[in-house]
Design a protein around this motif. Sequence first.
Motif, PDB file in Angstrom:
ATOM      1  N   GLU A 134       0.713  -1.185  -0.071  1.00 36.87           N
ATOM      2  CA  GLU A 134      -0.073  -0.034   0.032  1.00 36.87           C
ATOM      3  C   GLU A 134       1.038   1.416  -0.183  1.00 36.87           C
ATOM      4  N   ILE A 135       2.122   1.119   0.247  1.00 40.38           N
ATOM      5  CA  ILE A 135       2.972   2.279   0.702  1.00 40.38           C
ATOM      6  C   ILE A 135       3.157   2.766  -0.670  1.00 40.38           C
ATOM      7  N   PRO A 136       3.509   4.364  -1.075  1.00 40.39           N
ATOM      8  CA  PRO A 136       3.904   4.944  -2.022  1.00 40.39           C
ATOM      9  C   PRO A 136       5.384   4.790  -2.487  1.00 40.39           C
ATOM     10  N   GLY A 137       6.187   4.313  -1.459  1.00 37.47           N
ATOM     11  CA  GLY A 137       7.619   4.393  -1.495  1.00 37.47           C
ATOM     12  C   GLY A 137       8.326   4.290  -0.250  1.00 37.47           C
ATOM     13  N   SER A 138       9.467   4.516  -0.149  1.00 43.93           N
ATOM     14  CA  SER A 138      10.466   4.497   1.073  1.00 43.93           C
ATOM     15  C   SER A 138      11.656   5.453   1.068  1.00 43.93           C
ATOM     16  N   THR A 139      12.149   5.409   2.111  1.00 43.99           N
ATOM     17  CA  THR A 139      13.449   6.268   1.858  1.00 43.99           C
ATOM     18  C   THR A 139      14.525   5.296   1.487  1.00 43.99           C
ATOM     19  N   ILE A 140      15.661   6.200   0.880  1.00 51.01           N
ATOM     20  CA  ILE A 140      16.495   5.386  -0.005  1.00 51.01           C
ATOM     21  C   ILE A 140      17.421   4.549   1.190  1.00 51.01           C
ATOM     22  N   GLU A 141      17.523   4.809   2.325  1.00 49.70           N
ATOM     23  CA  GLU A 141      18.086   3.635   3.340  1.00 49.70           C
ATOM     24  C   GLU A 141      17.266   2.589   3.413  1.00 49.70           C
ATOM     25  N   ASN A 142      15.867   2.444   3.079  1.00 50.33           N
ATOM     26  CA  ASN A 142      15.269   1.241   3.136  1.00 50.33           C
ATOM     27  C   ASN A 142      15.076   0.620   1.919  1.00 50.33           C
ATOM     28  N   SER A 143      15.858   1.058   0.688  1.00 52.93           N
ATOM     29  CA  SER A 143      15.409   0.791  -0.618  1.00 52.93           C
ATOM     30  C   SER A 143      16.371  -0.454  -0.956  1.00 52.93           C
ATOM     31  N   ILE A 144      15.847  -1.590  -1.195  1.00 52.13           N
ATOM     32  CA  ILE A 144      16.663  -2.691  -1.808  1.00 52.13           C
ATOM     33  C   ILE A 144      16.836  -2.541  -3.258  1.00 52.13           C
ATOM     34  N   CYS A 145      15.886  -1.679  -3.772  1.00 50.81           N
ATOM     35  CA  CYS A 145      16.237  -1.476  -5.368  1.00 50.81           C
ATOM     36  C   CYS A 145      17.476  -0.588  -5.581  1.00 50.81           C
ATOM     37  N   ALA A 146      17.847   0.363  -4.570  1.00 50.07           N
ATOM     38  CA  ALA A 146      18.969   1.119  -4.683  1.00 50.07           C
ATOM     39  C   ALA A 146      20.202   0.223  -4.622  1.00 50.07           C
ATOM     40  N   HIS A 147      20.220  -0.874  -3.852  1.00 51.95           N
ATOM     41  CA  HIS A 147      21.383  -1.912  -4.206  1.00 51.95           C
ATOM     42  C   HIS A 147      21.124  -2.276  -5.662  1.00 51.95           C
ATOM     43  N   ALA A 148      20.036  -2.875  -6.145  1.00 50.42           N
ATOM     44  CA  ALA A 148      19.862  -3.414  -7.514  1.00 50.42           C
ATOM     45  C   ALA A 148      20.521  -2.333  -8.538  1.00 50.42           C
ATOM     46  N   ILE A 149      20.329  -1.134  -8.357  1.00 54.91           N
ATOM     47  CA  ILE A 149      20.609  -0.294  -9.463  1.00 54.91           C
ATOM     48  C   ILE A 149      22.172   0.086  -9.346  1.00 54.91           C
ATOM     49  N   SER A 150      22.806  -0.179  -8.132  1.00 52.79           N
ATOM     50  CA  SER A 150      24.464  -0.053  -8.274  1.00 52.79           C
ATOM     51  C   SER A 150      25.103  -1.125  -8.822  1.00 52.79           C
ATOM     52  N   GLY A 151      24.551  -2.403  -9.140  1.00 56.87           N
ATOM     53  CA  GLY A 151      25.142  -3.457  -9.517  1.00 56.87           C
ATOM     54  C   GLY A 151      24.777  -3.688 -10.975  1.00 56.87           C
ATOM     55  N   ASP A 152      24.501  -5.080 -11.357  1.00 57.37           N
ATOM     56  CA  ASP A 152      24.484  -5.629 -12.713  1.00 57.37           C
ATOM     57  C   ASP A 152      23.015  -5.500 -13.161  1.00 57.37           C
ATOM     58  N   TYR A 164      20.618  -7.440 -13.088  1.00 60.30           N
ATOM     59  CA  TYR A 164      19.533  -8.294 -12.074  1.00 60.30           C
ATOM     60  C   TYR A 164      20.320  -8.385 -10.898  1.00 60.30           C
ATOM     61  N   LEU A 165      19.378  -8.401 -10.021  1.00 56.63           N
ATOM     62  CA  LEU A 165      19.750  -8.734  -8.492  1.00 56.63           C
ATOM     63  C   LEU A 165      18.680  -9.738  -7.637  1.00 56.63           C
ATOM     64  N   GLU A 166      19.092 -10.805  -7.170  1.00 55.40           N
ATOM     65  CA  GLU A 166      18.281 -11.581  -6.664  1.00 55.40           C
ATOM     66  C   GLU A 166      18.746 -11.806  -5.190  1.00 55.40           C
ATOM     67  N   ILE A 167      18.179 -11.534  -4.106  1.00 52.91           N
ATOM     68  CA  ILE A 167      18.394 -12.056  -2.827  1.00 52.91           C
ATOM     69  C   ILE A 167      17.561 -13.200  -2.186  1.00 52.91           C
ATOM     70  N   GLY A 168      17.950 -14.268  -2.118  1.00 51.93           N
ATOM     71  CA  GLY A 168      17.145 -15.346  -1.483  1.00 51.93           C
ATOM     72  C   GLY A 168      16.592 -15.368  -0.332  1.00 51.93           C
ATOM     73  N   ASP A 169      17.292 -14.735   0.754  1.00 50.20           N
ATOM     74  CA  ASP A 169      16.776 -14.571   1.982  1.00 50.20           C
ATOM     75  C   ASP A 169      17.356 -13.404   2.161  1.00 50.20           C
ATOM     76  N   THR A 170      16.781 -12.368   2.540  1.00 52.62           N
ATOM     77  CA  THR A 170      16.975 -10.767   2.856  1.00 52.62           C
ATOM     78  C   THR A 170      17.524 -10.894   4.070  1.00 52.62           C
ATOM     79  N   SER A 171      17.272 -11.482   5.065  1.00 49.91           N
ATOM     80  CA  SER A 171      17.754 -11.679   6.466  1.00 49.91           C
ATOM     81  C   SER A 171      19.091 -12.111   6.605  1.00 49.91           C
ATOM     82  N   LYS A 172      19.562 -12.721   5.653  1.00 52.21           N
ATOM     83  CA  LYS A 172      21.036 -13.421   5.680  1.00 52.21           C
ATOM     84  C   LYS A 172      21.957 -12.486   4.761  1.00 52.21           C
ATOM     85  N   ASP A 173      21.501 -11.587   4.019  1.00 50.20           N
ATOM     86  CA  ASP A 173      22.369 -10.718   3.143  1.00 50.20           C
ATOM     87  C   ASP A 173      22.839  -9.284   3.865  1.00 50.20           C
TER      88      ASP A 173
END
Length: 164
Positions: free
Chosen positions: A46-64, A66-75
């Motif tokens: 429901e939320i419209p977005g988030s801060t950059i600190e909570n953006s997993i997508c920000a990690h994605a754009i700094s890489g290749d 495609y980014l896949e994190i199978g278990d976010t609690s362990k990354d």
Amino acid sequence: MKASLIEQEEMRLALLRGYNIFDVPISLISLVDEDRQWFKAKVGIEIPGSTIENSICAHAISGDDYLEIGDTSKDARTDTNEFVTGDDSIRFYAGALLEDGNNLPLGTLCVLDKKPRELNDFQRRALQTLANQAMRQIELRKALADAEILRKEVDHRVKNSLQS
């Protein structure tokens, strides 16, 4: 008003579910700005977005591409993220970049789940193909807006010329 169902509704639903492309509760078109990410399109959140600190997508754009994190609690990139540590935690992330013609990433098309998982090769290719299609739509929208501005300018100049 709810649309009336087709005669082969059960067959249609079985076919739809049989594709099982992603089978995730959340999907987003996320655009990453300087200090926030915002969701151009969203399903399952429901939320419209988030801060950059909570953006997993920000990690994605700094890489290749495609980014896949199978278990976010362990990354290490995501284990302290509020979306991962919160009550309704995200445990899986897969995102394909939304890149312009110069390969500059604007954001991602991403899918998220509340449980760890892994996409198969078909699903990864589908996510990347859909991201490319979404980016083409964004570019088309911009081209149409630019064309409208140009049309208005031409109309204005023609009017001025005729008045002269």
